[in-house]
Motif scaffolding. Sequence first.
Motif, short mmCIF file in Angstrom:
data_model
loop_
_atom_site.label_atom_id
_atom_site.label_comp_id
_atom_site.label_asym_id
_atom_site.label_seq_id
_atom_site.Cartn_x
_atom_site.Cartn_y
_atom_site.Cartn_z
N GLY A 203 0.79 -1.23 -0.17
CA GLY A 203 0.06 -0.08 0.11
C GLY A 203 1.06 1.27 -0.08
O GLY A 203 1.96 1.40 -0.56
N GLU A 204 0.42 2.08 0.77
CA GLU A 204 1.13 3.58 0.76
C GLU A 204 1.40 3.76 2.02
O GLU A 204 0.60 3.67 3.09
N LEU A 205 2.53 4.63 2.26
CA LEU A 205 3.05 5.04 3.61
C LEU A 205 2.43 6.29 3.80
O LEU A 205 2.40 7.42 3.09
N THR A 206 1.40 6.30 4.83
CA THR A 206 0.58 7.42 5.22
C THR A 206 1.19 8.40 6.36
O THR A 206 0.56 9.48 6.54
N ARG A 207 2.06 7.81 7.02
CA ARG A 207 2.54 8.85 8.19
C ARG A 207 3.87 7.92 8.52
O ARG A 207 3.90 6.85 8.59
N GLN A 208 4.79 8.77 8.94
CA GLN A 208 6.10 8.39 9.78
C GLN A 208 6.63 9.55 10.58
O GLN A 208 6.58 10.47 10.28
N ARG A 209 6.96 8.82 11.80
CA ARG A 209 7.70 9.96 12.91
C ARG A 209 8.49 9.07 13.76
O ARG A 209 8.47 7.86 13.99
N THR A 210 9.40 9.75 14.31
CA THR A 210 10.43 9.07 15.09
C THR A 210 10.42 10.18 16.26
O THR A 210 10.34 11.24 16.19
N ALA A 211 10.56 9.18 17.38
CA ALA A 211 10.41 9.72 18.88
C ALA A 211 11.14 8.74 19.77
O ALA A 211 10.90 7.87 19.41
N ASP A 212 12.03 9.47 20.52
CA ASP A 212 12.26 8.38 21.52
C ASP A 212 13.09 7.26 20.98
O ASP A 212 13.34 6.13 21.25
N GLY A 213 14.04 7.67 19.85
CA GLY A 213 14.83 6.55 19.41
C GLY A 213 14.07 5.29 18.58
O GLY A 213 14.82 4.47 18.35
N ARG A 214 12.80 5.90 18.21
CA ARG A 214 11.91 4.91 17.57
C ARG A 214 11.28 5.28 16.37
O ARG A 214 11.04 6.57 16.57
N THR A 215 11.28 4.80 15.33
CA THR A 215 10.39 5.27 14.18
C THR A 215 9.16 4.60 14.06
O THR A 215 9.21 3.35 14.00
N THR A 216 8.16 4.92 13.99
CA THR A 216 6.99 4.39 13.59
C THR A 216 6.22 4.92 12.10
O THR A 216 6.17 6.14 11.88
N SER A 217 5.83 3.81 11.27
CA SER A 217 5.46 4.00 9.93
C SER A 217 4.10 3.53 10.05
O SER A 217 3.70 2.30 10.35
N THR A 218 3.28 4.09 9.24
CA THR A 218 1.70 3.50 8.93
C THR A 218 1.81 3.26 7.67
O THR A 218 1.91 4.49 6.77
N TRP A 219 1.45 2.13 7.21
CA TRP A 219 1.17 1.64 5.67
C TRP A 219 -0.26 1.38 5.55
O TRP A 219 -1.05 0.47 6.38
N HIS A 220 -0.83 1.91 4.44
CA HIS A 220 -2.55 1.60 4.09
C HIS A 220 -2.51 1.20 3.06
O HIS A 220 -2.10 1.59 1.97
N THR A 221 -3.34 -0.27 2.90
CA THR A 221 -3.55 -0.81 1.53
C THR A 221 -5.17 -0.86 1.65
O THR A 221 -5.92 -1.58 2.14
N ALA A 222 -5.66 -0.11 0.71
CA ALA A 222 -7.28 0.38 0.71
C ALA A 222 -7.64 -0.93 -0.19
O ALA A 222 -9.16 -1.34 0.12
N GLU A 223 -7.04 -1.37 -1.04
CA GLU A 223 -7.88 -2.48 -2.04
C GLU A 223 -7.60 -3.72 -1.48
O GLU A 223 -6.72 -3.99 -0.80
N PRO A 224 -8.51 -4.65 -1.65
CA PRO A 224 -8.47 -6.00 -1.08
C PRO A 224 -7.21 -6.67 -1.38
O PRO A 224 -6.47 -6.72 -2.40
N MET A 225 -6.69 -7.26 -0.25
CA MET A 225 -5.34 -7.85 -0.26
C MET A 225 -5.63 -9.64 0.25
O MET A 225 -6.05 -9.55 1.13
N ALA A 226 -4.94 -10.59 -0.59
CA ALA A 226 -5.01 -11.62 0.25
C ALA A 226 -3.84 -11.72 1.07
O ALA A 226 -2.57 -11.05 1.01
#
Length: 474
Positions: free
Chosen positions: A200-223
């Motif tokens: 899918g697509e990377l919708t958000r990414q942020r780094t805090a306290d030495g850790r990086t959090t990424s959010t990936w969104h897949t809108a279309e149906p996926m097996a």
Amino acid sequence: MPRTVPLAPVALLLASALTASALTACDAGVHGTPGGSGLRDPYFAKMGNGGYDVTHYALDLAYDPDDEHLSGTATLTARARQDLTAFNLDLKGLDVERVTVDGDEARWNRAGQELTVRPHDDLDEGRTFKVAVRYSGTPETITDPDGSEEGWLPTDDGVLALGEPTGSMAWFPGNHHPSDKASYDLTITVPEGLQAVSNGELTRQRTADGRTTSTWHTAEPMASYVATLAIGDYDIRRAETPSGLPVYTAVDPAEADASREVLARIPEVMAWSEETFGPYPFSSTGAIVDRQGDAGYALETQNRPFFPGAPDTATLVHELAHQWYGDSVTPRSWRDMWLNEGFATYAEWLWDEEHGGDSAQETFDELYAHGEDVYDDLWSFPPGRPSGAAHISDSPVYQRGAMVLHRIRQTVGDAVFAGVLRGWAAAHRHGTADTGEFTAYVEQRAPDKDFDEIWDDWLYGDGKPADPGAEPGR
Ligand code: TRP
Ligand code: ZN
């Protein structure tokens, strides 16, 4: 102390055995039955579960490659297909800490890859519910029946999750069968300095306290078998196809030089594919290239296929073609695997034909004449009926599957065949389909033609079919 009391398997059996009598004896509230522990796939009977459909996976995970520890919560939104007293999820390994259904603590137990959840209240048929599983541990690498490795595959600097045909149960609980597709949101936290790439697509990414959090969104149906997660140090690049589609590539720095030229052809391959197969079914494309010796194979992970090292153009064409045939039009069961591999292989033949290489007819003729010298099992079973779970990725599925398509092309001509390729992708876009639906579709596109010999001999018949060029009247 969690309030949850894990159910012993025997208690669940009793619960299901009691259901019928409870129904007749009184109206005590038990009115459903447990969902099945598999979907009777002809090759992978335990994969998937009966009684519900998943519509969405929300995976909220954290992973640290240093101690190989994964932890998080998987929240599935699902719809009951029957009155349910209990239902199963597939999960192999890992420790389950807590399960809730619609926020209420649920009882659960585990046996092999089956996580059985017994909600506090029965679920009525048609009801949409949310099941949340909190879990942690070091995920397993799973060995396929054919000996290849999938599931959770550690790399030098991270990990790679590959799921065909059963590997996704190593890292999240789910209805792990190609017939149940869903949308996904994956939130993944890793140590700062590492990247985490998914479908899918990377919708958000942020780094805090030495850790990086990424959010990936897949809108279309996926097996779930084409879901992926790649964690590591990557050279990340963004581009666009001629039709404006985002291209996101993540490449192991050690493979960056070797990959640059071929990955730069993604926009060109996508444009050719859209022309040949019809509108692209997803919102972004790209590739993941990572050195993973245990995998050693490419996989059509949705949106961005995985390559175990810099691919050649043929492999790139193959995996991108799978986005139409496999990822968008997904096999109903693992028996229908040739609908993936026959098409993706034929895509390579067509690409060659249209880019100064052999014509598909030449490739077909060469295989017919000498195929058994290159693939010693080419005629060992028919594409429509693989001889076992260990053989779903053998050459009868790939090369002979492509030969079935070429026989159809010979029979209907180039123009109708081009319509079959595009039309089939359109007819089952974002869905699932089986081989019977495909043969019916072809017959409907060319009602005046006779396909009996192709279905009987090439698709379902044992042994090497008679030489089509040598047949009288052709
Ligand atoms: N589907 C992959 C391809 O052709 C190959 C593959 C990887 C595969 N793992 C598998 C096929 C497991 C069957 C089973 O691009
Ligand atoms: Zn393939």
